[in-house]
Design an enzyme around this catalytic site. Structure first.
Site, PDB file in Angstrom:
ATOM      1  CD  GLU A  13      -3.088   1.269   1.956  1.00  0.00           C
ATOM      2  OE1 GLU A  13      -3.568   0.174   2.286  1.00  0.00           O
ATOM      3  OE2 GLU A  13      -3.598   2.365   2.263  1.00  0.00           O
ATOM      4  CG  ASP A  65       9.674   8.275  -3.053  1.00  0.00           C
ATOM      5  OD1 ASP A  65       8.756   9.084  -3.176  1.00  0.00           O
ATOM      6  OD2 ASP A  65      10.077   7.549  -3.983  1.00  0.00           O
ATOM      7  CG  ASP A  88      -0.756  13.899  -1.635  1.00  0.00           C
ATOM      8  OD1 ASP A  88      -1.616  14.100  -0.761  1.00  0.00           O
ATOM      9  OD2 ASP A  88       0.370  13.435  -1.378  1.00  0.00           O
ATOM     10  CE  LYS A  92      -2.412  26.416  -7.484  1.00  0.00           C
ATOM     11  NZ  LYS A  92      -1.568  26.902  -6.422  1.00  0.00           N
ATOM     12  CG  ASP A 124     -11.564  12.587  -2.846  1.00  0.00           C
ATOM     13  OD1 ASP A 124     -10.382  12.421  -3.195  1.00  0.00           O
ATOM     14  OD2 ASP A 124     -11.902  13.434  -1.986  1.00  0.00           O
ATOM     15  CB  THR A 161      -9.110   5.776   3.272  1.00  0.00           C
ATOM     16  OG1 THR A 161      -9.372   6.929   2.464  1.00  0.00           O
ATOM     17  CG2 THR A 161      -8.990   4.539   2.392  1.00  0.00           C
ATOM     18  CG  PHE A 163      -6.983  11.894   2.767  1.00  0.00           C
ATOM     19  CD1 PHE A 163      -6.167  11.483   3.805  1.00  0.00           C
ATOM     20  CD2 PHE A 163      -6.824  13.172   2.260  1.00  0.00           C
ATOM     21  CE1 PHE A 163      -5.200  12.321   4.333  1.00  0.00           C
ATOM     22  CE2 PHE A 163      -5.862  14.027   2.776  1.00  0.00           C
ATOM     23  CZ  PHE A 163      -5.045  13.603   3.819  1.00  0.00           C
ATOM     24  CD  GLU A 164     -13.637   5.822   0.379  1.00  0.00           C
ATOM     25  OE1 GLU A 164     -12.877   5.102   1.047  1.00  0.00           O
ATOM     26  OE2 GLU A 164     -14.394   5.403  -0.505  1.00  0.00           O
TER      27      GLU A 164
END
Ligand code: SAM
Length: 182
Positions: A13, A65, A88, A92, A124, A161, A163-164
């Site tokens: 993950e 990373d 993320d 932009k 999302d 999750t 963030f979801e």
């Protein structure tokens, strides 16, 4: 991977955030090994606490990373699955190059997934979902598992999750993409 002390299918993950959903998945699937990779230190600490509190022993963590770990530490064609949940979005246009899903990432997926393994992304942000769909569909070696050739319903194995939930609270939709390695 030797770190688990046993042989079992390995799921990576990328960017697990605070680790709530990774811990839930690992607890629900004790027959699988999970490797979580996250750069955000407090998230790593939070997941370690959850694993300790809940006695979950089929998760290992890299605080680093994810691209570098995949490239340098993971054997080719060894992974049963790669998860990327709510990455993320880098909204932009001039920042799109910072997004994880880009053509070179598809090459990496092809190199690290075992035949029959899968890549599962969820977002999302509709524009990122469409962008991922285009990039993944254009690359050779992966097959979209969606019968309609685009997105999939959230499978039962993927918990909601953090963030979801945040996105849902803002009225966002959610798009899941699941591609299998040929
Ligand atoms: C928007 S958050 C989503 C977290 C979690 N998956 C969720 O859905 O709640 C994206 C996460 O990816 C992590 N991340 C971004 N780039 C990364 C990278 N190259 N390697 C590892 N983690 C990364 C960030 O630190 C952040 O925790």
């Amino acid at each position: 991977m030797q770190a688990f002390g046993r042989q079992a299918p390995l799921i990576v993950e990328i960017g697990f955030g605070n680790g709530d959903s990774l811990a839930a998945m690992a607890a629900a699937n004790p027959h699988l090994n999970y490797l979580g990779i996250e750069v955000h230190r407090p998230g790593v600490g939070h997941l370690m606490m959850l694993l300790e509190q809940q006695g979950i022993n089929n998760v290992r963590i890299y605080h680093h990373d994810a691209i570098e770990i995949l490239e340098r530490k993971i054997a080719d064609h060894s992974l049963a699955g790669i998860h990327l949940f709510f990455p993320d979005p880098w909204q932009k246009r001039r920042h799109h190059k910072r997004r994880i899903v880009r053509p070179s990432f598809v090459d990496l997926l092809n190199k690290k997934l075992a035949v029959g393994g899968y890549f599962h992304a969820a977002t999302d942000w509709e524009h990122y979902a469409k962008d991922m769909l285009a990039i993944l569909s254009a690359g050779a070696g992966l097959r979209n598992t969606s019968p309609s050739g685009d997105f999939c319903p959230r499978p039962a194995y993927r918990p909601l999750t953090k963030f979801e939930n945040r996105g849902l609270g803002l009225g966002h939709g959610v798009w899941d993409l699941i591609f299998a390695k040929l």
